[in-house]
Design an enzyme around this catalytic site. Structure first.
Site, mmCIF file in Angstrom:
data_model
loop_
_atom_site.group_PDB
_atom_site.id
_atom_site.type_symbol
_atom_site.label_atom_id
_atom_site.label_comp_id
_atom_site.label_asym_id
_atom_site.label_seq_id
_atom_site.Cartn_x
_atom_site.Cartn_y
_atom_site.Cartn_z
ATOM 1 C CG ASN A 45 -1.912 -1.075 1.300
ATOM 2 O OD1 ASN A 45 -2.201 -1.704 0.287
ATOM 3 N ND2 ASN A 45 -2.449 -1.337 2.489
ATOM 4 N N GLY A 216 -5.521 14.320 12.978
ATOM 5 C CA GLY A 216 -4.280 14.765 12.346
ATOM 6 C C GLY A 216 -3.071 14.032 12.903
ATOM 7 C CG ASP A 244 -0.557 1.336 4.944
ATOM 8 O OD1 ASP A 244 0.169 1.235 5.954
ATOM 9 O OD2 ASP A 244 -1.405 0.477 4.634
HETATM 10 O O1 RIB Z 1 -2.709 -0.902 6.615
HETATM 11 C C1 RIB Z 1 -3.699 -1.647 5.960
HETATM 12 C C2 RIB Z 1 -3.166 -3.005 5.599
HETATM 13 O O2 RIB Z 1 -2.857 -3.736 6.773
HETATM 14 C C3 RIB Z 1 -4.121 -3.892 4.834
HETATM 15 O O3 RIB Z 1 -4.032 -3.708 3.451
HETATM 16 C C4 RIB Z 1 -3.748 -5.294 5.305
HETATM 17 O O4 RIB Z 1 -3.243 -6.109 4.299
HETATM 18 C C5 RIB Z 1 -2.748 -5.093 6.438
HETATM 19 O O5 RIB Z 1 -1.455 -5.277 6.014
#
Ligand code: RIB
Length: 313
Positions: A45, A216, A244
């Site tokens: 991600n 935030g 992410d």
């Molecule tokens: O941060 C989200 C992610 O955490 C998901 O996509 C899942 O796969 C876990 O890794």
């Protein structure tokens, strides 16, 4: 001379996303209102989010020889991530079950699979091959700690920055923490590290950026008062992967030459915007979209840096 800006060392999973009216509490059974299988994994991600911002991105991770691995790697390649350093190992590709409620809140259960077989020697070689001064190496914790440590050592060796997103949190050895230029936990993870920021700074961590969802983030640095970074007000649909998107945008911003404060604002905007789509990668904003929302933000209408934004590459 290397062109790579962001090198992500982390997990790749197949996400099975279940919609529920409300998340179950301990011992409760709830009906599933819908199911979608999609690409995920914190590392993958992050790589996809960095690439969406237009920076050169490499992903280093491990997958199985199976349809999940093919789909996960194929999707990263489609969005422009360099996947030439992904290892194929004799274990099934990682998998996650994600439950998302009507407010966009989630819980996630991960089966590590191939992620647990990522080889630290491969990570060290792959990072030294792809990164250099000015690059940011970004690691998270769905892979073996040895592999994370190898990424930190390689970053130091080539003069690149090293950011650690300690997710999912676990206790970390001092020498690994000492290799982190920046630590980016959410508020729960910061507690689970069981180490106050002052102690992290004593070990050598340069800055701690604590993400707080819709509130935030907070930038903590030795010798500076804590700086609050507001989130954008958006209609959040799914918060999966927002952390992410935040940390990837932070690293991308640093490679573009933004200072720590501005990189945090850029990251908070990207993280907020990412919650407007369904799934971990439902909406990965472009650099132009992030900059536009920052310019429109009432608190953020001052110039981002003395010289303005660095030119688009
Ligand atoms: O941060 C989200 C992610 O955490 C998901 O996509 C899942 O796969 C876990 O890794």
């Amino acid at each position: 001379m290397t062109r790579t800006q962001v090198v992500v060392v982390g997990s790749l999973n197949t996400d099975r996303v279940l919609s529920v009216a409300s998340l179950p509490v301990r011992g409760e059974t709830v009906p599933c209102l819908g199911e979608v299988v999609t690409q995920g994994g914190k590392g993958a991600n992050q790589a996809a989010a960095a690439a969406a911002l237009g920076v050169d991105t490499v992903f280093i991770g491990a997958v199985g020889d199976d349809p999940g691995g093919d789909a996960g790697v194929g999707e990263l390649e489609r969005v422009g991530v360099d996947v030439s350093l992904v290892q194929q190992v004799a274990a099934p590709t990682g998998a996650a079950t994600v439950a998302v409620d009507r407010d966009g809140a989630n819980f996630i259960i991960v089966e590590a699979g191939a992620n647990a077989a990522l080889d630290p020697r491969h990570v060290h070689q792959a990072v030294t091959r792809s990164a250099g001064p000015g690059s940011m190496i970004l690691a998270s914790l769905e892979i073996p700690l040895d592999a994370v440590a190898a990424a930190g050592q390689a970053a130091r060796q080539v003069g690149a920055g090293f950011a650690l997103n300690p997710a999912p949190a676990r206790l970390l050895p001092d020498d690994l923490l000492a290799s982190c230029g920046v630590l980016v936990p959410n508020e729960v993870e910061l507690t689970q590290l069981r180490m106050p920021p002052e102690r992290l700074f004593t070990l050598g961590v340069g800055a701690v950026v604590v993400t707080r969802g819709g509130e935030g983030a907070e930038l903590l640095r030795p010798g500076h008062p804590p700086a609050h970074v507001p989130a954008l007000r958006v209609a959040a649909r799914d918060t999966t992967g927002a952390g992410d998107a935040f940390v990837a945008a932070f690293c991308a911003a640093r490679t573009l030459g933004l200072d720590l404060d501005t990189a945090c604002r850029f990251a908070a905007a990207a993280g907020s915007l990412s919650t407007t789509g369904a799934g971990a990668r439902g909406h990965l904003p472009s650099r132009a979209e992030v900059e536009r929302s920052m310019a429109d933000h009432p608190v953020w209408n001052e110039p981002p840096s003395p010289g303005g934004w660095p030119a688009e590459r």
